[in-house]
Write an enzyme that holds these catalytic residues in place. Structure first.
Site, PDB file in Angstrom:
ATOM      1  CB  SER A 160     -54.163 -19.269  55.392  1.00  0.00           C
ATOM      2  OG  SER A 160     -55.310 -18.912  54.637  1.00  0.00           O
ATOM      3  CB  SER A 184     -57.115 -16.437  55.438  1.00  0.00           C
ATOM      4  OG  SER A 184     -57.103 -17.479  56.375  1.00  0.00           O
TER       5      SER A 184
END
Length: 470
Positions: A160, A184
């Protein structure tokens, strides 16, 4: 301070910049202007920064230049341009988390890692994009739209912390603060051809608190492990005044990760796992890893092992389902219409998750932690591909598997470090025939962060990856 440096400012690392500032051969203002020029040129098509404050950055750079001219820098990163994932608070800037339902009110104080960067004199370029509440391994959101890979703009940058990895690859800043609860920082770093490091939980104090608890850690993304270590030295500093109510934070001695990279490494015992359960690399990544393997073997004895953790994806997913359900539990039907459909999917699964099933997943996590510990009791480091494939199409949530069907659980190589509380680095292993980067992951035992960094740095130097735009 007049600059006498004639090279490419966008390719200088944090340590090199500070040395040039100290020798009065380069000004922080020149470096900040170069980073902002990159933002102006590249961000419109890549969409890596969701917030930029050019006026504030230039003011910080001028103040830094005056300090260096007087020989009184604030700290080890004085004048170094940084970005912050829009997961952390920066005083005076909003924190939106990629969500249309978040507040656009300016934050009243910095998150701990941001406060450490500010105290060290870093120059804040802006905030980087993420999927809504960081819930998936690609970077697109209802608020920000799609963030694209600089190597191929039709491809995803991963997530992310996708915007941070794009900024690192393209020189839109030097150091980039991300967070990692399942890969992430490592997934986007692998897809974008840069380095990243997920520390052991507690090494970097974190606030606001994360529902992911010790699954999550704040960590650096940069063009090299050297730069990651420089950033980690600053953000890992423990707040002795107790202003950070992070009960996982560890009162470590003064961090010295960067200096440790200069220490002799010695010959390592290395476990290399090219697959996990039945998940193997695709042919493109396998070809890159085959070329990487001799470099790894130069660091010590390499044993090829099999990672047999059949429930790792199920255990990881149950943690994420529970978090998503809790996060969205008070959303109205109207609010849910403004929310990423994928996040709603996870929340719906979480609502059906029985409490005893969640507790069973917590118990299974302990077994997974013991499994990885047993490997790292026998070996110094565990090495895997970071992802089984390179970047896939932008704007979709997942790639397609060998059977042509959507591959829901496409990134199991990164889960182990989060579930087992391990430090993990990723570095670029090379480029595939199609010209996309593939990453290699280096893990070490709990709180052996220095070893993971040193091994990754040594392998990085052996590989000699040139980076985007070289």
């Amino acid at each position: 301070m007049a600059s006498s440096f004639s090279g490419d400012l966008s390719r200088l690392g944090a340590g090199g910049l500070v040395n040039l500032y100290r020798d009065k051969k380069l000004s922080p203002l020149d470096v900040t202007v170069a980073a902002l020029d990159r933002v102006r040129d590249l961000n419109p098509q890549l969409n890596a920064l969701c917030w930029a404050d050019e006026k504030a950055a230039l003011a910080q750079a001028r103040a830094s230049a005056r300090r260096w001219q007087a020989g009184k820098p604030l700290g080890t990163l004085d004048g170094v341009p940084v970005t912050v994932k829009d997961w952390f608070h920066v005083k005076g800037w909003p924190t939106r988390y990629g969500s249309r339902l978040s507040s656009d009110a300016p934050q009243k104080e910095d998150s701990p890692a941001v406060a450490r960067l500010r105290a060290a004199g870093a120059v804040f370029i802006g905030k980087t994009t993420l999927p809504e509440y960081g819930h998936k391994g690609v970077t697109d959101s209802p608020l920000y739209g799609v963030t694209r890979n600089p190597w191929d703009e039709s491809k995803t940058c991963g997530g992310s912390s996708g915007g941070a990895a794009v900024c690192a690859a393209t020189g839109m800043g030097v150091l980039h603060l991300g967070s990692d609860a399942g890969g992430s920082v490592r997934i986007p770093a692998s897809f974008c051809g840069v380095a990243a490091f997920k520390p052991s939980p507690g090494v970097v104090p974190s606030w606001p608190p994360s529902l992911f608890s010790t699954l999550s850690a704040a960590g650096p993304i940069a063009r090299s492990i050297d730069d990651c270590a420089c950033m980690l030295d600053v953000i890992a500093q423990f707040d002795k005044k107790g202003r950070t109510p992070d009960w996982h934070a560890l009162p470590l001695a003064r961090p010295d990760f960067a200096a440790s990279l200069e220490m002799p490494l010695g010959k390592l015992k290395i476990a290399y796992a090219p697959a996990i359960n039945d998940v193997r690399m695709n042919a493109d990544v396998a070809a890159v890893m085959k070329k990487m393997l001799p470099h790894l073997q130069s660091l010590g004895r390499v044993d090829v092992i099999r990672l047999d953790v059949p429930d790792i994806v199920d255990v990881f997913n149950k943690h994420w389902m529970a978090v998503a359900a809790h996060m969205l539990k008070d959303y109205t039907a109207a609010q849910k219409k403004k929310t990423d459909a994928r996040l709603l999917h996870w929340a719906a699964r979480g609502e059906k998750l029985a409490l005893h099933d969640y507790l069973a997943a917590e118990r299974a996590r302990m077994d997974i932690g013991e499994y990885f510990k047993s490997i790292l009791d026998d070996y110094d480091i565990l090495v895997t591909p970071t992802t089984a494939m390179t970047a896939f199409d932008a704007g979709v949530n997942m790639p397609r598997g060998r059977d042509g069907k959507l591959w829901d659980d496409w990134t199991p190589f990164t889960y182990g470090a989060n579930l087992a509380r391990l430090p993990a680095a990723t570095i670029p292993a090379g480029l595939t025939k199609s010209g996309l980067p593939a990453g290699v992951q280096v893990m070490a035992g709990y709180l052996k962060d220095t070893l993971a960094l040193r091994a990754a740095a040594a392998l990085e130097k052996k590989i000699g990856f040139a980076g985007w735009g070289a």
